[in-house]
Design a protein around this motif. Structure first.
Motif, PDB file in Angstrom:
ATOM      1  N   ALA A   2     -52.504  -6.130  57.782  1.00  0.00           N
ATOM      2  CA  ALA A   2     -52.758  -7.568  57.914  1.00  0.00           C
ATOM      3  C   ALA A   2     -51.471  -8.313  58.253  1.00  0.00           C
ATOM      4  O   ALA A   2     -50.383  -7.917  57.849  1.00  0.00           O
ATOM      5  CB  ALA A   2     -53.346  -8.108  56.625  1.00  0.00           C
ATOM      6  N   ASP A   3     -51.627  -9.402  58.995  1.00  0.00           N
ATOM      7  CA  ASP A   3     -50.473 -10.219  59.358  1.00  0.00           C
ATOM      8  C   ASP A   3     -49.954 -11.036  58.188  1.00  0.00           C
ATOM      9  O   ASP A   3     -48.779 -11.336  58.108  1.00  0.00           O
ATOM     10  CB  ASP A   3     -50.829 -11.157  60.506  1.00  0.00           C
ATOM     11  CG  ASP A   3     -51.042 -10.406  61.806  1.00  0.00           C
ATOM     12  OD1 ASP A   3     -50.472  -9.306  61.949  1.00  0.00           O
ATOM     13  OD2 ASP A   3     -51.783 -10.912  62.660  1.00  0.00           O
ATOM     14  N   LYS A   4     -50.865 -11.421  57.298  1.00  0.00           N
ATOM     15  CA  LYS A   4     -50.427 -12.188  56.136  1.00  0.00           C
ATOM     16  C   LYS A   4     -51.342 -11.905  54.951  1.00  0.00           C
ATOM     17  O   LYS A   4     -52.474 -11.458  55.108  1.00  0.00           O
ATOM     18  CB  LYS A   4     -50.379 -13.678  56.430  1.00  0.00           C
ATOM     19  CG  LYS A   4     -51.713 -14.337  56.665  1.00  0.00           C
ATOM     20  CD  LYS A   4     -51.509 -15.819  56.958  1.00  0.00           C
ATOM     21  CE  LYS A   4     -52.836 -16.530  57.115  1.00  0.00           C
ATOM     22  NZ  LYS A   4     -52.666 -17.959  57.305  1.00  0.00           N
ATOM     23  N   LEU A   5     -50.810 -12.156  53.806  1.00  0.00           N
ATOM     24  CA  LEU A   5     -51.530 -11.948  52.553  1.00  0.00           C
ATOM     25  C   LEU A   5     -51.700 -13.290  51.874  1.00  0.00           C
ATOM     26  O   LEU A   5     -50.730 -14.024  51.697  1.00  0.00           O
ATOM     27  CB  LEU A   5     -50.744 -11.007  51.638  1.00  0.00           C
ATOM     28  CG  LEU A   5     -51.245 -10.873  50.201  1.00  0.00           C
ATOM     29  CD1 LEU A   5     -52.579 -10.130  50.189  1.00  0.00           C
ATOM     30  CD2 LEU A   5     -50.235 -10.139  49.353  1.00  0.00           C
ATOM     31  N   ALA A  96     -45.958 -10.019  39.983  1.00  0.00           N
ATOM     32  CA  ALA A  96     -45.146  -9.411  41.044  1.00  0.00           C
ATOM     33  C   ALA A  96     -45.306 -10.173  42.358  1.00  0.00           C
ATOM     34  O   ALA A  96     -44.310 -10.439  43.047  1.00  0.00           O
ATOM     35  CB  ALA A  96     -45.540  -7.946  41.227  1.00  0.00           C
ATOM     36  N   LEU A  97     -46.529 -10.521  42.702  1.00  0.00           N
ATOM     37  CA  LEU A  97     -46.744 -11.267  43.952  1.00  0.00           C
ATOM     38  C   LEU A  97     -46.128 -12.661  43.878  1.00  0.00           C
ATOM     39  O   LEU A  97     -45.562 -13.153  44.863  1.00  0.00           O
ATOM     40  CB  LEU A  97     -48.230 -11.351  44.272  1.00  0.00           C
ATOM     41  CG  LEU A  97     -48.837 -10.047  44.791  1.00  0.00           C
ATOM     42  CD1 LEU A  97     -50.352 -10.124  44.790  1.00  0.00           C
ATOM     43  CD2 LEU A  97     -48.320  -9.742  46.183  1.00  0.00           C
ATOM     44  N   HIS A  98     -46.214 -13.287  42.717  1.00  0.00           N
ATOM     45  CA  HIS A  98     -45.611 -14.616  42.549  1.00  0.00           C
ATOM     46  C   HIS A  98     -44.082 -14.512  42.686  1.00  0.00           C
ATOM     47  O   HIS A  98     -43.459 -15.335  43.367  1.00  0.00           O
ATOM     48  CB  HIS A  98     -45.994 -15.201  41.196  1.00  0.00           C
ATOM     49  CG  HIS A  98     -45.461 -16.576  40.978  1.00  0.00           C
ATOM     50  ND1 HIS A  98     -45.941 -17.676  41.649  1.00  0.00           N
ATOM     51  CD2 HIS A  98     -44.471 -17.026  40.177  1.00  0.00           C
ATOM     52  CE1 HIS A  98     -45.277 -18.748  41.260  1.00  0.00           C
ATOM     53  NE2 HIS A  98     -44.373 -18.383  40.376  1.00  0.00           N
ATOM     54  N   ALA A  99     -43.493 -13.499  42.054  1.00  0.00           N
ATOM     55  CA  ALA A  99     -42.039 -13.315  42.141  1.00  0.00           C
ATOM     56  C   ALA A  99     -41.616 -13.040  43.588  1.00  0.00           C
ATOM     57  O   ALA A  99     -40.594 -13.560  44.054  1.00  0.00           O
ATOM     58  CB  ALA A  99     -41.601 -12.172  41.231  1.00  0.00           C
ATOM     59  N   MET A 100     -42.414 -12.225  44.297  1.00  0.00           N
ATOM     60  CA  MET A 100     -42.102 -11.939  45.698  1.00  0.00           C
ATOM     61  C   MET A 100     -42.170 -13.217  46.529  1.00  0.00           C
ATOM     62  O   MET A 100     -41.314 -13.462  47.383  1.00  0.00           O
ATOM     63  CB  MET A 100     -43.084 -10.901  46.252  1.00  0.00           C
ATOM     64  CG  MET A 100     -42.769 -10.503  47.670  1.00  0.00           C
ATOM     65  SD  MET A 100     -43.822  -9.241  48.437  1.00  0.00           S
ATOM     66  CE  MET A 100     -45.187  -9.011  47.378  1.00  0.00           C
ATOM     67  N   GLU A 101     -43.163 -14.040  46.270  1.00  0.00           N
ATOM     68  CA  GLU A 101     -43.307 -15.305  47.000  1.00  0.00           C
ATOM     69  C   GLU A 101     -42.106 -16.214  46.732  1.00  0.00           C
ATOM     70  O   GLU A 101     -41.553 -16.824  47.659  1.00  0.00           O
ATOM     71  CB  GLU A 101     -44.602 -16.001  46.600  1.00  0.00           C
ATOM     72  CG  GLU A 101     -44.810 -17.349  47.242  1.00  0.00           C
ATOM     73  CD  GLU A 101     -45.064 -17.290  48.745  1.00  0.00           C
ATOM     74  OE1 GLU A 101     -44.919 -18.341  49.397  1.00  0.00           O
ATOM     75  OE2 GLU A 101     -45.390 -16.212  49.262  1.00  0.00           O
ATOM     76  N   GLN A 102     -41.698 -16.297  45.479  1.00  0.00           N
ATOM     77  CA  GLN A 102     -40.534 -17.141  45.145  1.00  0.00           C
ATOM     78  C   GLN A 102     -39.273 -16.615  45.824  1.00  0.00           C
ATOM     79  O   GLN A 102     -38.460 -17.381  46.349  1.00  0.00           O
ATOM     80  CB  GLN A 102     -40.343 -17.194  43.624  1.00  0.00           C
ATOM     81  CG  GLN A 102     -41.476 -17.856  42.877  1.00  0.00           C
ATOM     82  CD  GLN A 102     -41.773 -19.253  43.398  1.00  0.00           C
ATOM     83  OE1 GLN A 102     -40.895 -20.070  43.632  1.00  0.00           O
ATOM     84  NE2 GLN A 102     -43.055 -19.530  43.604  1.00  0.00           N
ATOM     85  N   HIS A 103     -39.095 -15.311  45.822  1.00  0.00           N
ATOM     86  CA  HIS A 103     -37.942 -14.695  46.477  1.00  0.00           C
ATOM     87  C   HIS A 103     -37.960 -14.996  47.982  1.00  0.00           C
ATOM     88  O   HIS A 103     -36.923 -15.366  48.560  1.00  0.00           O
ATOM     89  CB  HIS A 103     -37.956 -13.180  46.246  1.00  0.00           C
ATOM     90  CG  HIS A 103     -36.931 -12.451  47.043  1.00  0.00           C
ATOM     91  ND1 HIS A 103     -35.596 -12.441  46.708  1.00  0.00           N
ATOM     92  CD2 HIS A 103     -37.051 -11.710  48.172  1.00  0.00           C
ATOM     93  CE1 HIS A 103     -34.930 -11.733  47.610  1.00  0.00           C
ATOM     94  NE2 HIS A 103     -35.797 -11.266  48.507  1.00  0.00           N
ATOM     95  N   ASN A 104     -39.134 -14.844  48.598  1.00  0.00           N
ATOM     96  CA  ASN A 104     -39.253 -15.104  50.035  1.00  0.00           C
ATOM     97  C   ASN A 104     -38.978 -16.570  50.364  1.00  0.00           C
ATOM     98  O   ASN A 104     -38.332 -16.878  51.366  1.00  0.00           O
ATOM     99  CB  ASN A 104     -40.632 -14.696  50.557  1.00  0.00           C
ATOM    100  CG  ASN A 104     -40.795 -13.194  50.595  1.00  0.00           C
ATOM    101  OD1 ASN A 104     -39.815 -12.455  50.549  1.00  0.00           O
ATOM    102  ND2 ASN A 104     -42.030 -12.731  50.645  1.00  0.00           N
ATOM    103  N   ARG A 105     -39.456 -17.470  49.519  1.00  0.00           N
ATOM    104  CA  ARG A 105     -39.178 -18.894  49.745  1.00  0.00           C
ATOM    105  C   ARG A 105     -37.689 -19.183  49.668  1.00  0.00           C
ATOM    106  O   ARG A 105     -37.145 -19.929  50.487  1.00  0.00           O
ATOM    107  CB  ARG A 105     -39.921 -19.757  48.721  1.00  0.00           C
ATOM    108  CG  ARG A 105     -41.379 -19.900  49.007  1.00  0.00           C
ATOM    109  CD  ARG A 105     -42.038 -20.795  48.007  1.00  0.00           C
ATOM    110  NE  ARG A 105     -43.475 -20.852  48.275  1.00  0.00           N
ATOM    111  CZ  ARG A 105     -44.340 -21.405  47.489  1.00  0.00           C
ATOM    112  NH1 ARG A 105     -43.954 -21.981  46.361  1.00  0.00           N
ATOM    113  NH2 ARG A 105     -45.614 -21.410  47.801  1.00  0.00           N
TER     114      ARG A 105
END
Length: 113
Positions: A2-5, A96-105
């Motif tokens: 997928a292009d995005k999650l 984990a997904l929330h932490a990844m999102e914060q890191h990416n931001r």
């Protein structure tokens, strides 16, 4: 791939809570079953017929069946809400997904809020 999650953490937490509710209901049923069963324990008597009922021919009587039934119901709770159950694992994935999102931001600057 997928292009995005897209992931809705509040919805995920809500689902995990509902799974815990189901697990709690299973535990409640098991508790009521155990109480009812304990109240009638031994009612078959100690004679030969009662012992055959309780223990069976090869340890496969009522007592063994009851023990297995409890294991099955308890495993359902473990699967849903136990330490490695569905709900805790779902919560861990949410974190984990929330932490990844914060890191990416932080890394890529801003993004959707």
């Amino acid at each position: 791939m997928a292009d995005k999650l897209e992931f809705n953490s509040s919805r995920a937490a809500e689902v995990a809570g509902k799974v815990d509710e189901i697990g709690d209901r299973i535990r409640s049923v098991l508790s009521r079953m155990s109480a009812a069963e304990s109240a009638g324990s031994g009612c078959w008597g100690g004679d030969e017929t009662g012992q055959k009922f309780a223990n069976g021919e090869n340890g496969n009587g009522y007592l063994a069946g009851s023990k297995n039934c409890h294991k099955v119901l308890d495993s359902a709770w473990e699967f849903l809400s136990g330490e490695k159950g569905y709900a805790p694992e779902f919560r861990d994935a949410t974190k984990a997904l929330h932490a990844m999102e914060q890191h990416n931001r932080a890394r890529f600057g801003g993004g959707r809020k």
